[in-house]
Design an enzyme around this catalytic site. Sequence first.
Site, PDB file in Angstrom:
ATOM      1  N   PRO A 187     -11.668  20.090 -50.869  1.00 36.54           N
ATOM      2  CA  PRO A 187     -13.196  19.437 -50.492  1.00 36.54           C
ATOM      3  C   PRO A 187     -13.939  20.224 -49.663  1.00 36.54           C
ATOM      4  O   PRO A 187     -13.673  20.720 -48.537  1.00 36.54           O
ATOM      5  CB  PRO A 187     -12.966  18.174 -49.998  1.00 36.54           C
ATOM      6  CG  PRO A 187     -11.334  17.675 -50.637  1.00 36.54           C
ATOM      7  CD  PRO A 187     -10.596  19.021 -50.678  1.00 36.54           C
ATOM      8  N   ILE A 188     -15.176  20.492 -50.026  1.00 36.32           N
ATOM      9  CA  ILE A 188     -16.262  21.176 -49.158  1.00 36.32           C
ATOM     10  C   ILE A 188     -16.986  20.204 -48.196  1.00 36.32           C
ATOM     11  O   ILE A 188     -17.194  19.018 -48.209  1.00 36.32           O
ATOM     12  CB  ILE A 188     -17.136  21.702 -49.913  1.00 36.32           C
ATOM     13  CG1 ILE A 188     -16.765  22.690 -50.889  1.00 36.32           C
ATOM     14  CG2 ILE A 188     -18.498  22.469 -49.163  1.00 36.32           C
ATOM     15  CD1 ILE A 188     -17.381  23.295 -51.833  1.00 36.32           C
ATOM     16  N   GLY A 189     -17.106  20.907 -46.627  1.00 33.30           N
ATOM     17  CA  GLY A 189     -17.852  19.882 -45.790  1.00 33.30           C
ATOM     18  C   GLY A 189     -17.008  18.747 -45.439  1.00 33.30           C
ATOM     19  O   GLY A 189     -17.376  17.577 -44.952  1.00 33.30           O
TER      20      GLY A 189
ATOM     21  N   LYS B  67      -6.499  23.607 -43.723  1.00 37.62           N
ATOM     22  CA  LYS B  67      -5.962  23.045 -42.360  1.00 37.62           C
ATOM     23  C   LYS B  67      -6.397  21.567 -41.918  1.00 37.62           C
ATOM     24  O   LYS B  67      -7.377  21.073 -42.385  1.00 37.62           O
ATOM     25  CB  LYS B  67      -6.409  24.176 -41.246  1.00 37.62           C
ATOM     26  CG  LYS B  67      -8.047  24.136 -40.847  1.00 37.62           C
ATOM     27  CD  LYS B  67      -8.572  23.144 -40.091  1.00 37.62           C
ATOM     28  CE  LYS B  67      -9.871  23.157 -39.993  1.00 37.62           C
ATOM     29  NZ  LYS B  67     -10.716  22.115 -39.218  1.00 37.62           N
TER      30      LYS B  67
ATOM     31  N   GLY C  32     -13.487  27.107 -46.656  1.00 35.52           N
ATOM     32  CA  GLY C  32     -14.499  28.230 -46.892  1.00 35.52           C
ATOM     33  C   GLY C  32     -13.948  29.428 -45.962  1.00 35.52           C
ATOM     34  O   GLY C  32     -13.662  30.504 -46.393  1.00 35.52           O
ATOM     35  N   SER C  33     -13.319  28.944 -44.732  1.00 37.61           N
ATOM     36  CA  SER C  33     -12.881  29.854 -43.864  1.00 37.61           C
ATOM     37  C   SER C  33     -11.494  30.371 -44.261  1.00 37.61           C
ATOM     38  O   SER C  33     -11.207  31.567 -44.095  1.00 37.61           O
ATOM     39  CB  SER C  33     -12.475  29.139 -42.423  1.00 37.61           C
ATOM     40  OG  SER C  33     -13.645  28.647 -42.109  1.00 37.61           O
TER      41      SER C  33
ATOM     42  N   LEU D 253     -11.636  20.538 -43.610  1.00 41.41           N
ATOM     43  CA  LEU D 253     -10.519  21.251 -43.928  1.00 41.41           C
ATOM     44  C   LEU D 253     -10.458  22.795 -43.983  1.00 41.41           C
ATOM     45  O   LEU D 253      -9.556  23.342 -44.287  1.00 41.41           O
ATOM     46  CB  LEU D 253     -10.154  20.768 -45.179  1.00 41.41           C
ATOM     47  CG  LEU D 253     -10.133  19.379 -45.308  1.00 41.41           C
ATOM     48  CD1 LEU D 253     -10.028  18.699 -46.909  1.00 41.41           C
ATOM     49  CD2 LEU D 253      -8.732  18.678 -44.619  1.00 41.41           C
TER      50      LEU D 253
ATOM     51  N   ASP E 290     -13.269  28.979 -37.461  1.00 42.20           N
ATOM     52  CA  ASP E 290     -12.071  28.625 -38.221  1.00 42.20           C
ATOM     53  C   ASP E 290     -11.181  29.619 -38.668  1.00 42.20           C
ATOM     54  O   ASP E 290     -10.048  29.716 -38.771  1.00 42.20           O
ATOM     55  CB  ASP E 290     -12.138  27.561 -38.937  1.00 42.20           C
ATOM     56  CG  ASP E 290     -12.323  26.182 -38.468  1.00 42.20           C
ATOM     57  OD1 ASP E 290     -11.714  25.816 -37.402  1.00 42.20           O
ATOM     58  OD2 ASP E 290     -12.664  25.267 -39.120  1.00 42.20           O
TER      59      ASP E 290
HETATM   60  C1  LIG Z   1     -14.780  21.625 -36.304  1.00 41.34           C
HETATM   61  C2  LIG Z   1     -13.766  22.744 -36.679  1.00 41.34           C
HETATM   62  O1  LIG Z   1     -13.472  22.870 -37.949  1.00 41.34           O
HETATM   63  C3  LIG Z   1     -12.545  22.831 -35.935  1.00 41.34           C
HETATM   64  O2  LIG Z   1     -11.401  23.424 -36.323  1.00 41.34           O
HETATM   65  C4  LIG Z   1     -14.444  24.114 -36.105  1.00 41.34           C
HETATM   66  O3  LIG Z   1     -14.727  24.207 -34.851  1.00 41.34           O
HETATM   67  C5  LIG Z   1     -15.495  24.547 -37.083  1.00 41.34           C
HETATM   68  O4  LIG Z   1     -15.583  25.810 -37.395  1.00 41.34           O
HETATM   69  P1  LIG Z   1     -16.364  26.653 -38.580  1.00 41.34           P
HETATM   70  O5  LIG Z   1     -16.473  25.617 -39.655  1.00 41.34           O
HETATM   71  O6  LIG Z   1     -15.767  28.033 -38.846  1.00 41.34           O
HETATM   72  O7  LIG Z   1     -17.799  26.790 -37.689  1.00 41.34           O
HETATM   73  P2  LIG Z   1     -18.568  28.171 -37.658  1.00 41.34           P
HETATM   74  O8  LIG Z   1     -19.005  28.168 -39.242  1.00 41.34           O
HETATM   75  O9  LIG Z   1     -18.099  29.096 -36.710  1.00 41.34           O
HETATM   76  O10 LIG Z   1     -19.818  27.150 -37.125  1.00 41.34           O
HETATM   77  C6  LIG Z   1     -20.838  26.248 -37.568  1.00 41.34           C
HETATM   78  C7  LIG Z   1     -21.567  25.725 -36.543  1.00 41.34           C
HETATM   79  O11 LIG Z   1     -20.812  24.776 -35.775  1.00 41.34           O
HETATM   80  C8  LIG Z   1     -21.124  24.756 -34.372  1.00 41.34           C
HETATM   81  N1  LIG Z   1     -19.823  25.127 -33.576  1.00 41.34           N
HETATM   82  C9  LIG Z   1     -18.917  25.739 -34.273  1.00 41.34           C
HETATM   83  C10 LIG Z   1     -17.780  26.010 -33.472  1.00 41.34           C
HETATM   84  C11 LIG Z   1     -17.723  25.709 -32.081  1.00 41.34           C
HETATM   85  N2  LIG Z   1     -16.740  26.127 -31.481  1.00 41.34           N
HETATM   86  N3  LIG Z   1     -18.962  25.411 -31.694  1.00 41.34           N
HETATM   87  C12 LIG Z   1     -19.930  24.977 -32.449  1.00 41.34           C
HETATM   88  O12 LIG Z   1     -20.836  24.508 -31.821  1.00 41.34           O
HETATM   89  C13 LIG Z   1     -22.188  25.838 -34.428  1.00 41.34           C
HETATM   90  O13 LIG Z   1     -23.587  25.095 -34.406  1.00 41.34           O
HETATM   91  C14 LIG Z   1     -22.088  26.756 -35.521  1.00 41.34           C
HETATM   92  O14 LIG Z   1     -23.478  27.273 -35.887  1.00 41.34           O
HETATM   93  N1  LIG Z   2     -15.709  29.909 -50.279  1.00 39.74           N
HETATM   94  C1  LIG Z   2     -16.202  28.870 -49.841  1.00 39.74           C
HETATM   95  N2  LIG Z   2     -15.802  27.621 -50.030  1.00 39.74           N
HETATM   96  C2  LIG Z   2     -16.548  26.436 -49.676  1.00 39.74           C
HETATM   97  N3  LIG Z   2     -17.658  26.546 -48.884  1.00 39.74           N
HETATM   98  C3  LIG Z   2     -18.295  27.730 -48.731  1.00 39.74           C
HETATM   99  C4  LIG Z   2     -17.725  29.040 -49.090  1.00 39.74           C
HETATM  100  N4  LIG Z   2     -18.505  30.145 -48.705  1.00 39.74           N
HETATM  101  C5  LIG Z   2     -19.318  29.655 -47.810  1.00 39.74           C
HETATM  102  N5  LIG Z   2     -19.354  28.104 -47.977  1.00 39.74           N
HETATM  103  C6  LIG Z   2     -20.188  27.297 -47.140  1.00 39.74           C
HETATM  104  O1  LIG Z   2     -19.818  26.603 -46.306  1.00 39.74           O
HETATM  105  C7  LIG Z   2     -19.970  25.355 -46.218  1.00 39.74           C
HETATM  106  C8  LIG Z   2     -18.799  24.249 -45.770  1.00 39.74           C
HETATM  107  O2  LIG Z   2     -17.724  25.105 -45.732  1.00 39.74           O
HETATM  108  P1  LIG Z   2     -16.161  24.393 -45.699  1.00 39.74           P
HETATM  109  O3  LIG Z   2     -15.697  24.016 -46.892  1.00 39.74           O
HETATM  110  O4  LIG Z   2     -15.217  25.434 -44.871  1.00 39.74           O
HETATM  111  O5  LIG Z   2     -16.368  23.382 -44.489  1.00 39.74           O
HETATM  112  P2  LIG Z   2     -15.713  22.390 -43.679  1.00 39.74           P
HETATM  113  O6  LIG Z   2     -14.603  21.782 -44.756  1.00 39.74           O
HETATM  114  O7  LIG Z   2     -16.533  21.536 -43.063  1.00 39.74           O
HETATM  115  O8  LIG Z   2     -14.939  23.340 -42.741  1.00 39.74           O
HETATM  116  P3  LIG Z   2     -14.608  23.170 -41.361  1.00 39.74           P
HETATM  117  O9  LIG Z   2     -13.220  22.526 -41.133  1.00 39.74           O
HETATM  118  O10 LIG Z   2     -14.568  24.935 -40.940  1.00 39.74           O
HETATM  119  O11 LIG Z   2     -15.766  22.740 -40.589  1.00 39.74           O
HETATM  120  C9  LIG Z   2     -20.399  24.849 -47.524  1.00 39.74           C
HETATM  121  O12 LIG Z   2     -21.593  23.880 -47.312  1.00 39.74           O
HETATM  122  C10 LIG Z   2     -21.066  26.182 -48.281  1.00 39.74           C
HETATM  123  O13 LIG Z   2     -22.403  26.299 -48.210  1.00 39.74           O
END
Ligand SMILES: C[C@](O)(CO)[C@H](O)COP(=O)(O)OP(=O)(O)OC[C@H]1O[C@@H](n2ccc(N)nc2=O)[C@H](O)[C@@H]1O
Ligand SMILES: Nc1ncnc2c1ncn2[C@@H]1O[C@H](COP(=O)(O)OP(=O)(O)OP(=O)(O)O)[C@@H](O)[C@H]1O
Length: 269
Positions: free
Chosen positions: A91-93, A8, A99-100, A96, A133
């Site tokens: 890409p992770i972190g 996303k 993982g969600s 996008l 997410d």
């Molecule tokens: C940045 C976004 O990707 C925007 O869509 C999301 O808000 C992040 O969602 P996400 O990766 O699913 O995050 P979560 O795994 O639920 O939370 C990770 C950490 O981000 C912070 N967190 C997340 C969502 C939110 N509304 N407030 C927060 O402060 C919290 O410290 C939480 O421990």
């Molecule tokens: N299936 C998975 N794919 C990627 N990361 C995963 C998965 N399961 C658990 N994780 C953990 O989740 C962390 C980051 O996930 P993700 O790729 O959703 O991050 P992001 O792209 O920053 O997402 P967001 O937009 O939700 O912040 C990774 O560091 C990893 O440890």
Amino acid sequence: MITFPNAKINLGLHILGKRSDGFHEIESCLYPIPLTDALEIIPSPALTFSSSGNAIPGAEADNLILRAYQLLANDFPEVSPVAVHLHKHIPIGAGLGGGSSDAAFALQTLNRMFDLALSDQKLAEYAGKLGSDCPFFIRNNPQLARGRGEMLEEVAVSLAGNWLFLVHPGIHVSTAEAYAGVRPGPATKKLADVLANPASWKQELVNDFEKSIFANHPEIARIKERLYVAGAWYAAMSGSGSAVVGLFAGEPKNLNFPSDYFCFSQQLS
Ligand SMILES: C[C@](O)(CO)[C@H](O)COP(=O)(O)OP(=O)(O)OC[C@H]1O[C@@H](n2ccc(N)nc2=O)[C@H](O)[C@@H]1O
Ligand SMILES: Nc1ncnc2c1ncn2[C@@H]1O[C@H](COP(=O)(O)OP(=O)(O)OP(=O)(O)O)[C@@H](O)[C@H]1O
């Protein structure tokens, strides 16, 4: 069963306040894009997990797909062991939501595979236990997200016909740290009103994470500038970064980012 969990992007993201549970109150439009992982889940004598593609940090048991499996296996005795293979391409972190998305697609696959007959509403509730997410990916259409991201409402935004150019410079941004770096405050304009007027996006569709993330990583700000120089009509960081997306009316040309950057370009339908 094989599915293709998609990423996303966030179109606007306001961080409105900090809650007593540690999460932040947000408002954002989440929009699905056709950049995908591949996820295979098949019946098996024992629960196994393997992955290929991008290396996933953290312990295997913490993978959101296995956590999704455990949630349903705890509640439904008919959920028997499965073999899971994930090909990780998103890409992770990167902001996008990869993982969600994997977790939400796993919930849907298991629901079908074991005839659990769970509604989208129920699946979204399970998804909410896995991440903020995650519920979005159950319906997986453009939605306004409020609360901590789990309160969803469909929104009539379409990017169909536009070219998306996505750049990830390889900088891993932790979502928790990104939230900790922002001072929350009220939005100046209603997100739904801004979304309804794409001509105003460049000036008014704001991601509140950009200020602090750009200050810490000027390279990410430079990517955004380059997308505008190349002719994007809108460019912004997605979520907590570090991926940056540009929207173009025609196919983007001459965008020569360094070869170690991940780039993805496609016309949206
Ligand atoms: C940045 C976004 O990707 C925007 O869509 C999301 O808000 C992040 O969602 P996400 O990766 O699913 O995050 P979560 O795994 O639920 O939370 C990770 C950490 O981000 C912070 N967190 C997340 C969502 C939110 N509304 N407030 C927060 O402060 C919290 O410290 C939480 O421990
Ligand atoms: N299936 C998975 N794919 C990627 N990361 C995963 C998965 N399961 C658990 N994780 C953990 O989740 C962390 C980051 O996930 P993700 O790729 O959703 O991050 P992001 O792209 O920053 O997402 P967001 O937009 O939700 O912040 C990774 O560091 C990893 O440890």
